[in-house]
Motif scaffolding. Sequence first.
Motif, PDB file in Angstrom:
ATOM      1  N   ALA A  11      -4.986  17.940   2.254  1.00 69.07           N
ATOM      2  CA  ALA A  11      -5.680  17.835   1.098  1.00 69.07           C
ATOM      3  C   ALA A  11      -4.666  17.560  -0.061  1.00 69.07           C
ATOM      4  N   TRP A  12      -5.269  16.910  -1.208  1.00 68.79           N
ATOM      5  CA  TRP A  12      -4.451  16.611  -2.316  1.00 68.79           C
ATOM      6  C   TRP A  12      -5.161  17.335  -3.416  1.00 68.79           C
ATOM      7  N   THR A  13      -4.365  17.496  -4.584  1.00 69.34           N
ATOM      8  CA  THR A  13      -4.890  18.428  -5.691  1.00 69.34           C
ATOM      9  C   THR A  13      -4.960  17.182  -6.727  1.00 69.34           C
ATOM     10  N   LEU A  14      -6.332  16.929  -7.404  1.00 76.34           N
ATOM     11  CA  LEU A  14      -6.446  16.047  -8.473  1.00 76.34           C
ATOM     12  C   LEU A  14      -5.945  16.724  -9.872  1.00 76.34           C
ATOM     13  N   LYS A  56      -8.021  19.437 -11.075  1.00 83.02           N
ATOM     14  CA  LYS A  56      -7.681  20.553  -9.978  1.00 83.02           C
ATOM     15  C   LYS A  56      -8.710  20.662  -8.782  1.00 83.02           C
ATOM     16  N   ARG A  57      -9.618  19.632  -8.961  1.00 73.73           N
ATOM     17  CA  ARG A  57     -10.334  19.398  -7.648  1.00 73.73           C
ATOM     18  C   ARG A  57      -9.369  18.953  -6.343  1.00 73.73           C
ATOM     19  N   ARG A  58      -9.747  19.622  -5.126  1.00 70.28           N
ATOM     20  CA  ARG A  58      -9.016  19.038  -3.952  1.00 70.28           C
ATOM     21  C   ARG A  58      -9.694  18.022  -3.079  1.00 70.28           C
ATOM     22  N   VAL A  59      -9.043  17.364  -2.505  1.00 68.11           N
ATOM     23  CA  VAL A  59      -9.899  15.998  -1.709  1.00 68.11           C
ATOM     24  C   VAL A  59      -9.094  15.814  -0.611  1.00 68.11           C
ATOM     25  N   ARG A  60      -9.653  15.270   0.348  1.00 70.48           N
ATOM     26  CA  ARG A  60      -9.044  15.058   1.735  1.00 70.48           C
ATOM     27  C   ARG A  60      -9.509  13.556   2.055  1.00 70.48           C
ATOM     28  N   ALA A  61      -8.751  12.846   2.958  1.00 73.08           N
ATOM     29  CA  ALA A  61      -8.915  11.254   3.429  1.00 73.08           C
ATOM     30  C   ALA A  61     -10.214  11.544   4.530  1.00 73.08           C
ATOM     31  N   PRO A  62     -10.871  10.472   4.572  1.00 70.25           N
ATOM     32  CA  PRO A  62     -12.111  10.336   5.338  1.00 70.25           C
ATOM     33  C   PRO A  62     -11.562  10.174   6.916  1.00 70.25           C
ATOM     34  N   MET A  63     -11.983  10.995   7.819  1.00 66.73           N
ATOM     35  CA  MET A  63     -11.938  10.868   9.268  1.00 66.73           C
ATOM     36  C   MET A  63     -13.056   9.790   9.752  1.00 66.73           C
ATOM     37  N   VAL A  70     -12.710   8.142  -5.630  1.00 63.28           N
ATOM     38  CA  VAL A  70     -12.493   6.980  -4.852  1.00 63.28           C
ATOM     39  C   VAL A  70     -11.394   6.124  -5.044  1.00 63.28           C
ATOM     40  N   ASP A  71     -10.888   6.250  -6.403  1.00 63.51           N
ATOM     41  CA  ASP A  71      -9.571   5.579  -6.547  1.00 63.51           C
ATOM     42  C   ASP A  71      -8.485   6.069  -6.135  1.00 63.51           C
ATOM     43  N   PHE A  72      -8.497   7.559  -6.059  1.00 63.68           N
ATOM     44  CA  PHE A  72      -7.426   8.040  -5.514  1.00 63.68           C
ATOM     45  C   PHE A  72      -7.165   7.964  -4.022  1.00 63.68           C
ATOM     46  N   LEU A  73      -8.421   8.045  -3.468  1.00 66.07           N
ATOM     47  CA  LEU A  73      -8.286   8.058  -1.843  1.00 66.07           C
ATOM     48  C   LEU A  73      -7.914   6.722  -1.397  1.00 66.07           C
ATOM     49  N   GLU A  74      -8.345   5.625  -2.374  1.00 68.23           N
ATOM     50  CA  GLU A  74      -7.804   4.371  -1.896  1.00 68.23           C
ATOM     51  C   GLU A  74      -6.456   4.019  -1.963  1.00 68.23           C
ATOM     52  N   ARG A  75      -5.578   4.800  -2.735  1.00 69.82           N
ATOM     53  CA  ARG A  75      -4.464   4.726  -2.830  1.00 69.82           C
ATOM     54  C   ARG A  75      -3.489   5.740  -1.771  1.00 69.82           C
ATOM     55  N   GLN A  79       0.947  -1.150   0.042  1.00 69.30           N
ATOM     56  CA  GLN A  79      -0.134   0.007  -0.009  1.00 69.30           C
ATOM     57  C   GLN A  79       0.790   1.327  -0.020  1.00 69.30           C
ATOM     58  N   ASP A  80       1.632   1.466   0.784  1.00 67.66           N
ATOM     59  CA  ASP A  80       2.655   2.347   0.851  1.00 67.66           C
ATOM     60  C   ASP A  80       3.386   2.958  -0.396  1.00 67.66           C
ATOM     61  N   ALA A  81       3.879   1.728  -1.063  1.00 66.57           N
ATOM     62  CA  ALA A  81       4.525   1.879  -2.425  1.00 66.57           C
ATOM     63  C   ALA A  81       3.698   2.557  -3.471  1.00 66.57           C
ATOM     64  N   ASP A  82       2.397   2.329  -3.264  1.00 64.77           N
ATOM     65  CA  ASP A  82       1.331   2.703  -4.394  1.00 64.77           C
ATOM     66  C   ASP A  82       0.821   4.214  -3.947  1.00 64.77           C
ATOM     67  N   ARG A  83       1.340   4.823  -2.622  1.00 68.76           N
ATOM     68  CA  ARG A  83       0.797   5.847  -2.555  1.00 68.76           C
ATOM     69  C   ARG A  83       1.149   6.897  -3.211  1.00 68.76           C
TER      70      ARG A  83
END
Length: 255
Positions: free
Chosen positions: A118-121, A124-131, A162-167, A105-109
Motif C-alpha cells: 500500500a501507499w500513503t497519500l 494520510k489515506r492508504r491505498v493499494r493497487a487493484p488485483m 484514481v490519479d495516484f493509482l494510474e501513476r 510510465q515508469d518515469a512517472d511512478r
Amino acid sequence: MRLVQLTKPAGLDATVRLRPMTGQDELLVTGTEPDSAFSLLRRLAANGHGRPLDFSQLTVSQVDRLLAGLYIKLYGELAECRVRCRFCGEGFEFTLRLSELIAAQDADRPQPAEPDGAWTLPDKRRVRAPMLEDINSADDPESLLARLVVSGDPSVDPDMVVDFLERAAPVLTLDLSANCPHCGREQIARFDLTRYFARRLVGERSFLLREAHLIAAHYGWSYQEIMLLSRDERRAYAGLIETERASASHRGRKR
C-alpha cells in the motif's frame, strides 16, 4: 523462454518465466475479451523456480506488464493501431513503441509501495493497487474504490485516488493523442493492449491452420503432434517446406 521482471512492493523485483507458446495455447484465444488473454498468460507463466505463477498475488498492472512481455516476444515492440477519424470519417494508422510507453510510465511512478503493498497519500489515506479479483468483483467505480482504499474514506476526493493509482500501478490501456493525416484534426485514440493482443492473435488463426496443414501433408504428423510444437518451431518447419516447394517448382520450370 522469456524472462519478465515485475516490480513488487517495496521496490523489489520478481522474475517471471514465459514458456514458448504452442498451437494449443494459441487456440485458447478465441475473442478479444481480457479473460481470453489472461487465460493464455496463466498457461505460459511460471515463477523464478519454474512453478505455476499465482495470479491472485499479482496486480492488474503486473499482469499487463506480463502481457506486454509476451507481445514483444511474439511481435516485437511496435503496435500498429488503426482508427477512424471522428471528424472526417477516414481511417488512418499510427504506430506505438511499447518500450517507450512503458519507460514513460515508469518515469512517472511515485515511490514504491510499502512492504504490505500500500501507499500513503498526502491526506494520510492508504491505498493499494487493484488485483484482477477486484476488477471482476466490483460492480461500479465506487465499490472498486472502496476495496482499494484500505484506510480512510474512499468517498473523499476519489479523483485523487484514481490519479495516484494510474501513476503508481499503470496499465497499457491509454487515451493517446493522434492527428488524422486526411483532415489534420487532433483527437483521442484509445489503445488497449489486452484487446489489441487478443485481436492480433485471433487474426492469425488462418496462418496457424495453414502451417498445420503443410506440416501434416509433408511429414504425416498428427494434428495433436503439430499443435504441441512451439510457435517458432511450427513456423520454421512450415517455412522450410514452402522454401523446398518453391525451389522444386523453380527447377521444374528451368527444365
